[in-house]
Design a protein around this motif. Structure first.
Motif, PDB file in Angstrom:
ATOM      1  N   ARG A   1      72.916 -16.774 -31.161  1.00  0.00           N
ATOM      2  CA  ARG A   1      72.356 -15.461 -30.817  1.00  0.00           C
ATOM      3  C   ARG A   1      72.582 -15.562 -29.302  1.00  0.00           C
ATOM      4  NH1 ARG A   1      66.580 -12.669 -32.228  1.00  0.00           N
ATOM      5  NH2 ARG A   1      66.213 -12.028 -30.349  1.00  0.00           N
ATOM      6  N   ILE A   2      73.238 -14.439 -28.797  1.00  0.00           N
ATOM      7  CA  ILE A   2      73.422 -14.477 -27.084  1.00  0.00           C
ATOM      8  C   ILE A   2      72.849 -12.935 -26.964  1.00  0.00           C
ATOM      9  CG2 ILE A   2      74.632 -14.548 -25.222  1.00  0.00           C
ATOM     10  CD1 ILE A   2      76.571 -16.121 -27.066  1.00  0.00           C
ATOM     11  N   ASN A   3      73.677 -12.111 -26.843  1.00  0.00           N
ATOM     12  CA  ASN A   3      73.132 -10.440 -26.768  1.00  0.00           C
ATOM     13  C   ASN A   3      73.263  -9.941 -28.292  1.00  0.00           C
ATOM     14  OD1 ASN A   3      71.949  -9.947 -24.633  1.00  0.00           O
ATOM     15  ND2 ASN A   3      73.876  -9.398 -23.508  1.00  0.00           N
ATOM     16  N   GLU A   4      74.522 -10.384 -28.970  1.00  0.00           N
ATOM     17  CA  GLU A   4      74.941 -10.267 -30.113  1.00  0.00           C
ATOM     18  C   GLU A   4      74.421 -11.430 -30.896  1.00  0.00           C
ATOM     19  OE1 GLU A   4      79.030  -8.725 -31.527  1.00  0.00           O
ATOM     20  OE2 GLU A   4      79.105  -8.589 -29.249  1.00  0.00           O
TER      21      GLU A   4
ATOM     22  N   GLY B   1      80.937 -21.504 -24.936  1.00  0.00           N
ATOM     23  CA  GLY B   1      81.093 -21.779 -23.291  1.00  0.00           C
ATOM     24  C   GLY B   1      80.179 -21.204 -22.395  1.00  0.00           C
ATOM     25  N   LEU B   2      78.839 -20.783 -23.079  1.00  0.00           N
ATOM     26  CA  LEU B   2      78.046 -20.455 -22.079  1.00  0.00           C
ATOM     27  C   LEU B   2      76.802 -21.559 -21.887  1.00  0.00           C
ATOM     28  CD1 LEU B   2      76.633 -17.798 -20.725  1.00  0.00           C
ATOM     29  CD2 LEU B   2      75.429 -17.400 -23.031  1.00  0.00           C
ATOM     30  N   TRP B   3      76.799 -22.139 -20.646  1.00  0.00           N
ATOM     31  CA  TRP B   3      76.193 -23.323 -20.331  1.00  0.00           C
ATOM     32  C   TRP B   3      74.550 -22.925 -19.793  1.00  0.00           C
ATOM     33  CZ3 TRP B   3      77.940 -28.346 -20.402  1.00  0.00           C
ATOM     34  CH2 TRP B   3      79.352 -28.432 -20.835  1.00  0.00           C
TER      35      TRP B   3
ATOM     36  N   ARG C   1      69.585 -20.048 -30.037  1.00  0.00           N
ATOM     37  CA  ARG C   1      69.340 -18.573 -29.359  1.00  0.00           C
ATOM     38  C   ARG C   1      69.479 -19.062 -27.554  1.00  0.00           C
ATOM     39  NH1 ARG C   1      64.011 -15.605 -30.572  1.00  0.00           N
ATOM     40  NH2 ARG C   1      64.666 -15.631 -32.814  1.00  0.00           N
ATOM     41  N   TRP C   2      70.325 -18.149 -26.983  1.00  0.00           N
ATOM     42  CA  TRP C   2      70.340 -18.059 -25.788  1.00  0.00           C
ATOM     43  C   TRP C   2      69.015 -17.633 -25.116  1.00  0.00           C
ATOM     44  CZ3 TRP C   2      72.557 -20.350 -21.662  1.00  0.00           C
ATOM     45  CH2 TRP C   2      72.732 -19.862 -20.486  1.00  0.00           C
ATOM     46  N   SER C   3      68.161 -18.477 -24.405  1.00  0.00           N
ATOM     47  CA  SER C   3      66.732 -18.154 -24.166  1.00  0.00           C
ATOM     48  C   SER C   3      66.437 -18.406 -22.644  1.00  0.00           C
ATOM     49  CB  SER C   3      65.869 -19.017 -24.839  1.00  0.00           C
ATOM     50  OG  SER C   3      66.116 -18.550 -26.445  1.00  0.00           O
TER      51      SER C   3
HETATM   52  C1  LIG Z   1      73.288  -9.605 -22.057  1.00  0.00           C
HETATM   53  O1  LIG Z   1      73.393  -8.120 -21.833  1.00  0.00           O
HETATM   54  C2  LIG Z   1      72.716  -7.807 -20.847  1.00  0.00           C
HETATM   55  C3  LIG Z   1      72.546  -6.060 -20.694  1.00  0.00           C
HETATM   56  O2  LIG Z   1      73.658  -5.457 -21.153  1.00  0.00           O
HETATM   57  C4  LIG Z   1      73.486  -8.216 -19.830  1.00  0.00           C
HETATM   58  O3  LIG Z   1      73.259  -8.020 -18.419  1.00  0.00           O
HETATM   59  C5  LIG Z   1      73.857  -9.738 -20.023  1.00  0.00           C
HETATM   60  O4  LIG Z   1      74.806 -10.224 -18.983  1.00  0.00           O
HETATM   61  C6  LIG Z   1      74.263 -10.060 -21.156  1.00  0.00           C
HETATM   62  N1  LIG Z   1      74.056 -11.563 -21.553  1.00  0.00           N
HETATM   63  C7  LIG Z   1      75.070 -12.340 -21.776  1.00  0.00           C
HETATM   64  C8  LIG Z   1      74.875 -13.836 -21.608  1.00  0.00           C
HETATM   65  O5  LIG Z   1      76.138 -11.905 -22.166  1.00  0.00           O
END
Ligand SMILES: *[C@@H]1O[C@H](CO)[C@@H](O)[C@H](O)[C@H]1NC(C)=O
Ligand code: B12
Ligand SMILES: *[C@@H]1O[C@H](CO)[C@@H](O)[C@H](O)[C@H]1NC(C)=O
Ligand SMILES: *[C@@H]1O[C@H](CO)[C@@H](O)[C@H](O)[C@H]1NC(C)=O
Ligand SMILES: *[C@@H]1O[C@H](CO)[C@@H](O)[C@H](O)[C@H]1NC(C)=O
Ligand SMILES: *[C@@H]1O[C@H](CO)[C@@H](O)[C@H](O)[C@H]1NC(C)=O
Ligand SMILES: *[C@@H]1O[C@H](CO)[C@@H](O)[C@H](O)[C@H]1NC(C)=O
Length: 373
Positions: free
Chosen positions: A281-284, A331-333, A369-371
């Motif tokens: 889970r990131i934003n999606e 790839g998200l650190w 989860r990206w937290s």
């Molecule tokens: C998640 O969504 C927010 C709002 O749209 C955005 O600012 C943020 O960069 C996004 N985060 C990632 C890791 O994509």
């Protein structure tokens, strides 16, 4: 008694390095807290090992690393290079082994309200406990007159200890654990050295000890680091004892608690595979049904998913004293400067073990989860 004192140091010694290894270590690559632990482990032995601290100028190096932590906080919105558990280890090692540190800096940075005592607004008992040990050492040096400072610093440090001890005791559970299973040993150490700051009735040490012993017999401390962190408290010792007289002896003697490794029963046939719902889970949210052998750990699920789709489930990890730590997914650190990390959850609840240890169950909903912490 003497025997048990020596045995209690085995916990620390798990971190220690034999001299030949020490020569090969590039001290510049270890984190401040790792170096502090090396110093504490070497210093626990009143013999030639102790000299290594001075031969290799480890105290000077720790002073520099502590300074770098502070500089990072100033440059990055109050976030240290590592964390306050390690800053506490730094202060503790500097204090015990006569390094230079500024009492005023300690007073400025260790206020109980500092955000670094909290992860995601939850007080970290491990961190608070390590800070109590460090602050107690500093307080004792001020009282002994080993370190000079004005009266207000001493007063403030006492206030901090009292407040942190309250926060630690506030995390005491019905069964006696403080925080969770893995923070309890360190919380006990903090409470051993701070008995002036709470009432006898506020803590039933025996109950806590009994629960820890039960958990040990169930295999909860089979990770070496978990065992090392709980051992001093079991022997009634604390990190403040490491520079007291004792010689390093082998761990022979009468310390024995039998532990039963949790037995993983593998039944043949259809029972030997399980299926879990794994999501990132990131934003999606991205998810997949993953089939792994019964008895698999979280990491096995992640690896299987990565093979299924590397774009979505690709990840990296780093070895640490607790096992593999997840550093990136897709790839998200994770970043200490931004206070971001990859949180592990099951059924929406954070896990209290890492990907290398957590054994997964059939039908479970696992998530990374990206937290923010
Ligand atoms: C998640 O969504 C927010 C709002 O749209 C955005 O600012 C943020 O960069 C996004 N985060 C990632 C890791 O994509
Ligand atoms: C600081 C900290 C964190 C920070 C780490 C980043 C940072 N800013 O440093 C944050 C808040 C991000 C964190 C995350 C997690 N943590 Co943590 N963490 C700690 C803490 C308080 C100090 C670690 C430390 O610096 N030690 C000193 C240095 C010298 O040792 P080190 O091994 O080199 O330290 C590194 C590793 O410990 C690593 N790390 C931190 N936590 C964890 C957890 C696991 C399972 C692993 C493999 C590595 C790891 O980060 C440290 C800095 O690089 C410890 C407390 C303790 N008692 O040890 C808990 C602790 C190690 N964490 C724990 C847990 C459970 C987690 C999570 C799994 C929680 C979750 N549900 O997501 C995640 C890790 C997920 C992943 N990505 O793999 C447990 C581990 C228990 C166990 N039996 O495995 C502990 C003991 C806390 C507790 N009492 O429950 N953590
Ligand atoms: C501490 O600092 C003082 C003065 O800055 C210096 O003389 C002393 O050698 C230092 N001690 C250590 C252990 O580095
Ligand atoms: C320390 O205590 C004094 C009073 O004793 C107070 O004025 C001061 O603000 C305190 N310092 C910090 C950093 O909290
Ligand atoms: C260990 O314990 C047993 C019985 O509890 C005792 O007889 C023995 O002397 C002890 N050994 C050591 C080395 O203390
Ligand atoms: C798996 O998890 C995702 C996201 O957490 C959820 O939307 C989905 O319904 C789950 N699938 C099953 C079969 O439970
Ligand atoms: C992985 O998932 C992405 C997004 O759903 C998709 O575009 C891609 O084709 C998948 N790759 C494989 C090898 O299945």
């Amino acid at each position: 008694m003497r025997q048990s004192h020596q045995l209690s140091l085995v916990g620390l010694l798990l971190f220690s390095l034999i001299p030949s290894q020490l020569c090969e270590i590039c001290v510049s690559q270890v984190s401040s807290g790792e170096l502090a632990l090396i110093i504490l482990a070497l210093g626990a032995c009143r013999n030639s090992e102790e000299n290594l601290i001075y031969d290799y100028h480890l105290i000077d190096k720790l002073e520099n690393k502590f300074q770098a932590e502070i500089e990072n906080m100033e440059a990055h919105n109050g976030n240290p290079l590592t964390n306050y558990y390690q800053l506490s280890l730094d202060v503790l090692a500097l204090c015990l082994f006569n390094g230079n540190y500024s009492t005023t800096k300690v007073v400025n940075y260790f206020t109980p309200e500092n955000k670094n005592y909290y992860f995601d607004n939850q007080f970290s008992v491990d961190t608070g406990a390590m800070a109590v040990l460090a602050l107690t050492c500093v307080k004792r040096s001020l009282i002994n007159g080993q370190v000079k400072t004005d009266e207000s610093n001493l007063k403030n440090i006492s206030i901090y200890i009292k407040s942190l001890v309250e926060k630690i005791l506030f995390e005491k559970k019905e069964n006696g654990l403080i925080g969770n299973t893995f923070s309890t040993g360190e919380a006990m150490q903090a409470l051993f050295v701070s008995s002036d700051y709470y009432h006898e009735n506020d803590w039933n040490c025996q109950q806590t000890l009994n629960t820890v012993l039960t958990e040990i017999s169930q295999g909860a401390f089979s990770t070496p680091t978990a065992a090392a962190q709980v051992l001093p408290a079991l022997m009634g010792k604390t990190f403040l004892d490491v520079n007291k007289d004792s010689s390093c002896v082998s761990a022979a003697g009468n310390f024995s608690i039998s532990t039963q490794e949790p037995v993983t029963v593998t039944t043949p046939g259809s029972q030997s595979s399980i299926s879990v719902n794994y999501s990132v889970r990131i934003n999606e949210t991205y998810f997949a049904n993953v089939i792994v052998p019964k008895g698999s750990v979280f990491l096995d699920v992640m690896e299987k998913a990565q093979k299924m789709n590397d774009t979505i489930f690709g990840f990296t990890m780093e070895k640490s004293s607790w096992g593999p730590y997840i550093t990136s997914v897709q790839g998200l650190w994770a970043s200490n400067n931004d206070r971001t990390y990859w949180e592990l959850l099951s059924g929406g609840k954070p896990l209290s073990q890492g990907v290398g240890s957590y054994v997964v169950h059939d039908g479970e909903n696992l998530e990374v989860r990206w937290s923010k912490y």
